[in-house]
Design a protein around this motif. Structure first.
Motif, PDB file in Angstrom:
ATOM      1  N   LEU A  10      97.475  22.449  54.540  1.00  0.00           N
ATOM      2  CA  LEU A  10      96.756  22.011  53.352  1.00  0.00           C
ATOM      3  C   LEU A  10      95.248  21.977  53.597  1.00  0.00           C
ATOM      4  O   LEU A  10      94.448  22.373  52.745  1.00  0.00           O
ATOM      5  CB  LEU A  10      97.253  20.635  52.906  1.00  0.00           C
ATOM      6  N   HIS A  11      94.886  21.505  54.770  1.00  0.00           N
ATOM      7  CA  HIS A  11      93.466  21.427  55.134  1.00  0.00           C
ATOM      8  C   HIS A  11      92.854  22.832  55.160  1.00  0.00           C
ATOM      9  O   HIS A  11      91.782  23.053  54.581  1.00  0.00           O
ATOM     10  CB  HIS A  11      93.335  20.738  56.496  1.00  0.00           C
ATOM     11  N   TYR A  12      93.524  23.777  55.804  1.00  0.00           N
ATOM     12  CA  TYR A  12      93.012  25.151  55.887  1.00  0.00           C
ATOM     13  C   TYR A  12      92.981  25.823  54.523  1.00  0.00           C
ATOM     14  O   TYR A  12      92.069  26.586  54.219  1.00  0.00           O
ATOM     15  CB  TYR A  12      93.830  25.977  56.870  1.00  0.00           C
ATOM     16  N   SER A  13      93.960  25.550  53.692  1.00  0.00           N
ATOM     17  CA  SER A  13      93.961  26.166  52.358  1.00  0.00           C
ATOM     18  C   SER A  13      92.822  25.603  51.513  1.00  0.00           C
ATOM     19  O   SER A  13      92.207  26.334  50.726  1.00  0.00           O
ATOM     20  CB  SER A  13      95.304  25.981  51.666  1.00  0.00           C
ATOM     21  N   ARG A  14      92.512  24.296  51.658  1.00  0.00           N
ATOM     22  CA  ARG A  14      91.359  23.723  50.938  1.00  0.00           C
ATOM     23  C   ARG A  14      90.058  24.371  51.402  1.00  0.00           C
ATOM     24  O   ARG A  14      89.180  24.636  50.588  1.00  0.00           O
ATOM     25  CB  ARG A  14      91.293  22.210  51.160  1.00  0.00           C
ATOM     26  N   ILE A  15      89.960  24.629  52.695  1.00  0.00           N
ATOM     27  CA  ILE A  15      88.752  25.283  53.229  1.00  0.00           C
ATOM     28  C   ILE A  15      88.640  26.696  52.658  1.00  0.00           C
ATOM     29  O   ILE A  15      87.573  27.105  52.185  1.00  0.00           O
ATOM     30  CB  ILE A  15      88.772  25.315  54.771  1.00  0.00           C
ATOM     31  N   GLN A  17      89.756  27.958  49.968  1.00  0.00           N
ATOM     32  CA  GLN A  17      89.532  27.984  48.522  1.00  0.00           C
ATOM     33  C   GLN A  17      88.166  27.426  48.129  1.00  0.00           C
ATOM     34  O   GLN A  17      87.770  27.548  46.976  1.00  0.00           O
ATOM     35  CB  GLN A  17      90.636  27.195  47.813  1.00  0.00           C
ATOM     36  N   ASN A  18      87.459  26.852  49.068  1.00  0.00           N
ATOM     37  CA  ASN A  18      86.144  26.288  48.804  1.00  0.00           C
ATOM     38  C   ASN A  18      85.162  27.418  48.472  1.00  0.00           C
ATOM     39  O   ASN A  18      85.022  28.377  49.242  1.00  0.00           O
ATOM     40  CB  ASN A  18      85.670  25.509  50.038  1.00  0.00           C
ATOM     41  N   PRO A  19      84.470  27.348  47.333  1.00  0.00           N
ATOM     42  CA  PRO A  19      83.525  28.414  46.964  1.00  0.00           C
ATOM     43  C   PRO A  19      82.398  28.594  47.982  1.00  0.00           C
ATOM     44  O   PRO A  19      81.918  29.701  48.198  1.00  0.00           O
ATOM     45  CB  PRO A  19      82.960  27.957  45.616  1.00  0.00           C
ATOM     46  N   ARG A  20      82.010  27.499  48.622  1.00  0.00           N
ATOM     47  CA  ARG A  20      80.968  27.615  49.659  1.00  0.00           C
ATOM     48  C   ARG A  20      81.480  28.376  50.872  1.00  0.00           C
ATOM     49  O   ARG A  20      80.736  29.119  51.507  1.00  0.00           O
ATOM     50  CB  ARG A  20      80.480  26.225  50.048  1.00  0.00           C
ATOM     51  N   PHE A  21      82.760  28.191  51.210  1.00  0.00           N
ATOM     52  CA  PHE A  21      83.341  28.940  52.327  1.00  0.00           C
ATOM     53  C   PHE A  21      83.413  30.427  51.995  1.00  0.00           C
ATOM     54  O   PHE A  21      83.116  31.267  52.838  1.00  0.00           O
ATOM     55  CB  PHE A  21      84.744  28.416  52.662  1.00  0.00           C
ATOM     56  N   ILE A  22      83.783  30.737  50.779  1.00  0.00           N
ATOM     57  CA  ILE A  22      83.858  32.137  50.360  1.00  0.00           C
ATOM     58  C   ILE A  22      82.471  32.771  50.417  1.00  0.00           C
ATOM     59  O   ILE A  22      82.299  33.881  50.929  1.00  0.00           O
ATOM     60  CB  ILE A  22      84.479  32.243  48.954  1.00  0.00           C
ATOM     61  N   SER A  98      75.908  25.084  60.473  1.00  0.00           N
ATOM     62  CA  SER A  98      75.718  23.870  59.675  1.00  0.00           C
ATOM     63  C   SER A  98      76.502  23.956  58.360  1.00  0.00           C
ATOM     64  O   SER A  98      77.081  22.965  57.916  1.00  0.00           O
ATOM     65  CB  SER A  98      74.239  23.619  59.409  1.00  0.00           C
ATOM     66  N   LEU A  99      76.528  25.143  57.747  1.00  0.00           N
ATOM     67  CA  LEU A  99      77.329  25.301  56.529  1.00  0.00           C
ATOM     68  C   LEU A  99      78.814  25.132  56.821  1.00  0.00           C
ATOM     69  O   LEU A  99      79.537  24.503  56.040  1.00  0.00           O
ATOM     70  CB  LEU A  99      77.074  26.673  55.904  1.00  0.00           C
ATOM     71  N   SER A 100      79.277  25.670  57.935  1.00  0.00           N
ATOM     72  CA  SER A 100      80.683  25.515  58.317  1.00  0.00           C
ATOM     73  C   SER A 100      81.037  24.045  58.511  1.00  0.00           C
ATOM     74  O   SER A 100      82.092  23.588  58.076  1.00  0.00           O
ATOM     75  CB  SER A 100      80.978  26.285  59.605  1.00  0.00           C
ATOM     76  N   GLU A 101      80.138  23.324  59.157  1.00  0.00           N
ATOM     77  CA  GLU A 101      80.364  21.901  59.382  1.00  0.00           C
ATOM     78  C   GLU A 101      80.464  21.136  58.063  1.00  0.00           C
ATOM     79  O   GLU A 101      81.347  20.290  57.883  1.00  0.00           O
ATOM     80  CB  GLU A 101      79.196  21.342  60.208  1.00  0.00           C
ATOM     81  N   GLN A 102      79.582  21.449  57.117  1.00  0.00           N
ATOM     82  CA  GLN A 102      79.594  20.801  55.816  1.00  0.00           C
ATOM     83  C   GLN A 102      80.891  21.108  55.066  1.00  0.00           C
ATOM     84  O   GLN A 102      81.478  20.229  54.429  1.00  0.00           O
ATOM     85  CB  GLN A 102      78.404  21.241  54.973  1.00  0.00           C
ATOM     86  N   ILE A 103      81.343  22.349  55.149  1.00  0.00           N
ATOM     87  CA  ILE A 103      82.567  22.751  54.459  1.00  0.00           C
ATOM     88  C   ILE A 103      83.770  22.009  55.031  1.00  0.00           C
ATOM     89  O   ILE A 103      84.642  21.551  54.289  1.00  0.00           O
ATOM     90  CB  ILE A 103      82.741  24.277  54.530  1.00  0.00           C
ATOM     91  N   VAL A 104      83.824  21.893  56.347  1.00  0.00           N
ATOM     92  CA  VAL A 104      84.949  21.182  56.975  1.00  0.00           C
ATOM     93  C   VAL A 104      84.928  19.713  56.575  1.00  0.00           C
ATOM     94  O   VAL A 104      85.965  19.136  56.266  1.00  0.00           O
ATOM     95  CB  VAL A 104      84.887  21.352  58.513  1.00  0.00           C
ATOM     96  N   LYS A 105      83.737  19.105  56.566  1.00  0.00           N
ATOM     97  CA  LYS A 105      83.645  17.692  56.168  1.00  0.00           C
ATOM     98  C   LYS A 105      84.082  17.501  54.711  1.00  0.00           C
ATOM     99  O   LYS A 105      84.756  16.529  54.392  1.00  0.00           O
ATOM    100  CB  LYS A 105      82.222  17.171  56.363  1.00  0.00           C
ATOM    101  N   GLU A 106      83.687  18.427  53.847  1.00  0.00           N
ATOM    102  CA  GLU A 106      84.094  18.332  52.438  1.00  0.00           C
ATOM    103  C   GLU A 106      85.609  18.457  52.279  1.00  0.00           C
ATOM    104  O   GLU A 106      86.201  17.781  51.448  1.00  0.00           O
ATOM    105  CB  GLU A 106      83.442  19.450  51.622  1.00  0.00           C
ATOM    106  N   SER A 107      86.207  19.304  53.078  1.00  0.00           N
ATOM    107  CA  SER A 107      87.646  19.534  52.942  1.00  0.00           C
ATOM    108  C   SER A 107      88.471  18.371  53.497  1.00  0.00           C
ATOM    109  O   SER A 107      89.624  18.228  53.145  1.00  0.00           O
ATOM    110  CB  SER A 107      88.050  20.835  53.622  1.00  0.00           C
ATOM    111  N   GLN A 108      87.889  17.551  54.339  1.00  0.00           N
ATOM    112  CA  GLN A 108      88.612  16.408  54.906  1.00  0.00           C
ATOM    113  C   GLN A 108      88.669  15.235  53.937  1.00  0.00           C
ATOM    114  O   GLN A 108      89.527  14.390  54.054  1.00  0.00           O
ATOM    115  CB  GLN A 108      87.971  15.974  56.218  1.00  0.00           C
ATOM    116  N   ALA A 109      87.756  15.225  53.008  1.00  0.00           N
ATOM    117  CA  ALA A 109      87.706  14.088  52.063  1.00  0.00           C
ATOM    118  C   ALA A 109      88.808  14.157  51.034  1.00  0.00           C
ATOM    119  O   ALA A 109      89.459  15.087  50.801  1.00  0.00           O
ATOM    120  CB  ALA A 109      86.356  14.072  51.361  1.00  0.00           C
TER     121      ALA A 109
END
Length: 109
Positions: A10-15, A17-22, A98-109
């Motif tokens: 679920l965590h990886y799928s949220r990452i 699907q994140n538009p910032r990750f794409i 830094s963007l990767s770190e932000q994306i991971v933090k967003e997906s954990q919330a």
């Protein structure tokens, strides 16, 4: 699927699907393709010059010089690829990480 892998899935799928990750993936991919094309083009041009017009590489640097034009051109080619690699590493460390770190933090919330 076991219950321990479900949260990770679920965590990886949220990452993913994140538009910032794409956007990050596309930007990083575009940058690496452009840099790869530049380096390959430079090396192929140098090899084409050596194959088709070797007399250009045999020209002296200046009148009376024992060094030919091919030596500094080859060194410049290598230096350019090192600099491009260094630029990409700097960009990856300052921007992509830094963007990767932000994306991971967003997906954990």
């Amino acid at each position: 699927m076991s219950s321990t892998t479900e949260p990770h899935t679920l965590h990886y799928s949220r990452i993913r699907q994140n538009p910032r990750f794409i956007a990050l993936s596309r930007s990083r991919s575009r940058t690496t393709w452009i840099l790869s094309a530049l380096v390959l083009a430079a090396y192929f041009l140098f090899m084409a010059l050596a194959a088709c017009l070797p007399e250009v590489l045999h020209l002296p640097l200046y009148p009376g010089s024992h060094l030919s034009l091919g030596l500094p051109l080859g060194a410049l080619l290598i230096l350019t690829t090192w600099l491009l690699t260094g630029w990409y590493v700097h960009r990856a460390n300052t921007r992509y990480d830094s963007l990767s770190e932000q994306i991971v933090k967003e997906s954990q919330a």
